[in-house]
Design an enzyme around this catalytic site. Structure first.
Site, PDB file in Angstrom:
ATOM      1  N   GLN A   1       2.990   9.907   1.521  1.00  0.00           N
ATOM      2  CA  GLN A   1       4.304   9.246   1.623  1.00  0.00           C
ATOM      3  C   GLN A   1       5.236   9.644   0.475  1.00  0.00           C
ATOM      4  O   GLN A   1       6.443   9.460   0.570  1.00  0.00           O
ATOM      5  CB  GLN A   1       4.151   7.716   1.659  1.00  0.00           C
TER       6      GLN A   1
ATOM      7  N   GLY B   1       0.841  -1.194   0.000  1.00  0.00           N
ATOM      8  CA  GLY B   1       0.000   0.000   0.000  1.00  0.00           C
ATOM      9  C   GLY B   1       0.870   1.235   0.000  1.00  0.00           C
ATOM     10  O   GLY B   1       2.053   1.159   0.356  1.00  0.00           O
TER      11      GLY B   1
ATOM     12  N   HIS C   1      -4.474   1.325   7.805  1.00  0.00           N
ATOM     13  CA  HIS C   1      -3.093   1.831   7.908  1.00  0.00           C
ATOM     14  C   HIS C   1      -2.902   3.015   6.950  1.00  0.00           C
ATOM     15  O   HIS C   1      -2.351   4.053   7.339  1.00  0.00           O
ATOM     16  CB  HIS C   1      -2.124   0.680   7.585  1.00  0.00           C
ATOM     17  N   GLU C   2      -3.383   2.866   5.711  1.00  0.00           N
ATOM     18  CA  GLU C   2      -3.225   3.936   4.717  1.00  0.00           C
ATOM     19  C   GLU C   2      -4.062   5.154   5.084  1.00  0.00           C
ATOM     20  O   GLU C   2      -3.622   6.291   4.912  1.00  0.00           O
ATOM     21  CB  GLU C   2      -3.616   3.446   3.313  1.00  0.00           C
TER      22      GLU C   2
ATOM     23  N   CYS D   1       5.899  -0.363   7.585  1.00  0.00           N
ATOM     24  CA  CYS D   1       5.558   0.846   6.834  1.00  0.00           C
ATOM     25  C   CYS D   1       6.774   1.287   6.031  1.00  0.00           C
ATOM     26  O   CYS D   1       7.885   1.304   6.562  1.00  0.00           O
ATOM     27  CB  CYS D   1       5.138   1.962   7.793  1.00  0.00           C
ATOM     28  N   LEU D   2       6.540   1.638   4.779  1.00  0.00           N
ATOM     29  CA  LEU D   2       7.655   2.076   3.925  1.00  0.00           C
ATOM     30  C   LEU D   2       8.276   3.365   4.458  1.00  0.00           C
ATOM     31  O   LEU D   2       9.423   3.664   4.136  1.00  0.00           O
ATOM     32  CB  LEU D   2       7.158   2.271   2.485  1.00  0.00           C
TER      33      LEU D   2
ATOM     34  N   HIS E   1      -2.411   7.402   7.446  1.00  0.00           N
ATOM     35  CA  HIS E   1      -1.438   8.314   6.819  1.00  0.00           C
ATOM     36  C   HIS E   1      -2.112   9.628   6.405  1.00  0.00           C
ATOM     37  O   HIS E   1      -1.507  10.690   6.499  1.00  0.00           O
ATOM     38  CB  HIS E   1      -0.814   7.672   5.574  1.00  0.00           C
TER      39      HIS E   1
HETATM   40  O1  GNR Z   1       3.989  -2.671   2.663  1.00  0.00           O
HETATM   41  C1  GNR Z   1       3.295  -2.515   3.669  1.00  0.00           C
HETATM   42  N1  GNR Z   1       2.936  -3.592   4.412  1.00  0.00           N
HETATM   43  C2  GNR Z   1       2.005  -3.543   5.428  1.00  0.00           C
HETATM   44  C3  GNR Z   1       1.915  -4.629   6.279  1.00  0.00           C
HETATM   45  C4  GNR Z   1       0.967  -4.623   7.277  1.00  0.00           C
HETATM   46  C5  GNR Z   1       0.111  -3.578   7.443  1.00  0.00           C
HETATM   47  C6  GNR Z   1       0.202  -2.481   6.604  1.00  0.00           C
HETATM   48  C7  GNR Z   1       1.135  -2.464   5.604  1.00  0.00           C
HETATM   49  S1  GNR Z   1       1.223  -1.101   4.537  1.00  0.00           S
HETATM   50  C8  GNR Z   1       2.904  -1.148   4.079  1.00  0.00           C
HETATM   51  C9  GNR Z   1       3.195  -0.096   3.034  1.00  0.00           C
HETATM   52  C10 GNR Z   1       2.993   1.270   3.643  1.00  0.00           C
HETATM   53  O2  GNR Z   1       3.767   1.797   4.387  1.00  0.00           O
HETATM   54  N2  GNR Z   1       1.875   1.881   3.393  1.00  0.00           N
HETATM   55  O3  GNR Z   1       1.592   3.062   3.960  1.00  0.00           O
HETATM   56 NI    NI Z   2       2.656   3.093   5.814  1.00  0.00          NI
END
Ligand code: GNR
Ligand code: NI
Length: 174
Positions: free
Chosen positions: A51, A46, A141-142, A99-100, A145
């Site tokens: 980001q 995601g 999660h997204e 998270c990236l 952000h």
């Molecule tokens: O790549 C991602 N893996 C992930 C694993 C578990 C819960 C959420 C994520 S999102 C993350 C990519 C990212 O940072 N998206 O904002």
């Molecule tokens: Ni993230």
């Protein structure tokens, strides 16, 4: 298409609250394409626009799950514009999130296991769907952000500071 640089904690731009998308035009389509390319390259499942430094309520998801039989990666690219959560289950689900923007750090986060969400896709079509599993976790999660929230903000200050310290240490070593 281009791979865009991904902002990393503690960059203050990650705390900015994103604004609704006003127009789904050619420029937005290009941004969406670049976000997918950036996400696949990272690789991640995601990516929220903030980001890559764009404070718009836009995110992309592709869980890239593997077909059990052929071992091939199944790509289902999903675009979420101006997403809203309409309902969430009381039941929680724990997932070891990453998270990236907080590279190579992981922690268990509890979130509603099922959500009903509403969003626009890349053609401006409205969707209202009930989601569960990793898709529900990832969308939450997204969407965090978009509010300037990282998964580490769900942890105790002690745990969060520990992960941020590990991140600094890792960068120094690199
Ligand atoms: O790549 C991602 N893996 C992930 C694993 C578990 C819960 C959420 C994520 S999102 C993350 C990519 C990212 O940072 N998206 O904002
Ligand atoms: Ni993230």
């Amino acid at each position: 298409m281009s791979i865009l640089p991904i902002l990393e904690a503690p960059d203050p731009r990650l705390k900015v609250i994103s604004k609704p998308v006003e127009a789904i035009d050619a420029a937005l389509q290009t941004l969406i394409d670049d976000m997918f390319e950036t996400m696949y390259d990272a690789p991640g499942i995601g990516l929220a626009a903030i980001q890559v430094g764009v404070p718009k309520r836009l995110l992309v998801i592709d869980l890239q799950e593997k077909d059990e039989e052929t071992d091939e990666t199944i790509r289902i690219p999903r675009v979420f514009i101006n997403p809203e959560i309409l309902e969430e289950s009381e039941e929680l689900s724990f997932y070891n999130e990453g998270c990236l923007s907080v590279p190579e750090q992981y922690a268990d986060v509890a979130r509603p296991a099922r959500i009903k969400a509403k969003w626009l896709d890349r053609d401006g079509r409205e969707h209202v769907e009930e989601l569960d599993g990793l898709l529900a976790t990832c969308l939450q999660h997204e969407m965090d952000h978009l509010q300037g929230i990282l998964f580490i903000d769900h942890l105790s200050k002690l745990k969060r500071d520990m992960l941020l310290k590990k991140l600094t240490k890792m960068r120094r070593a690199a």
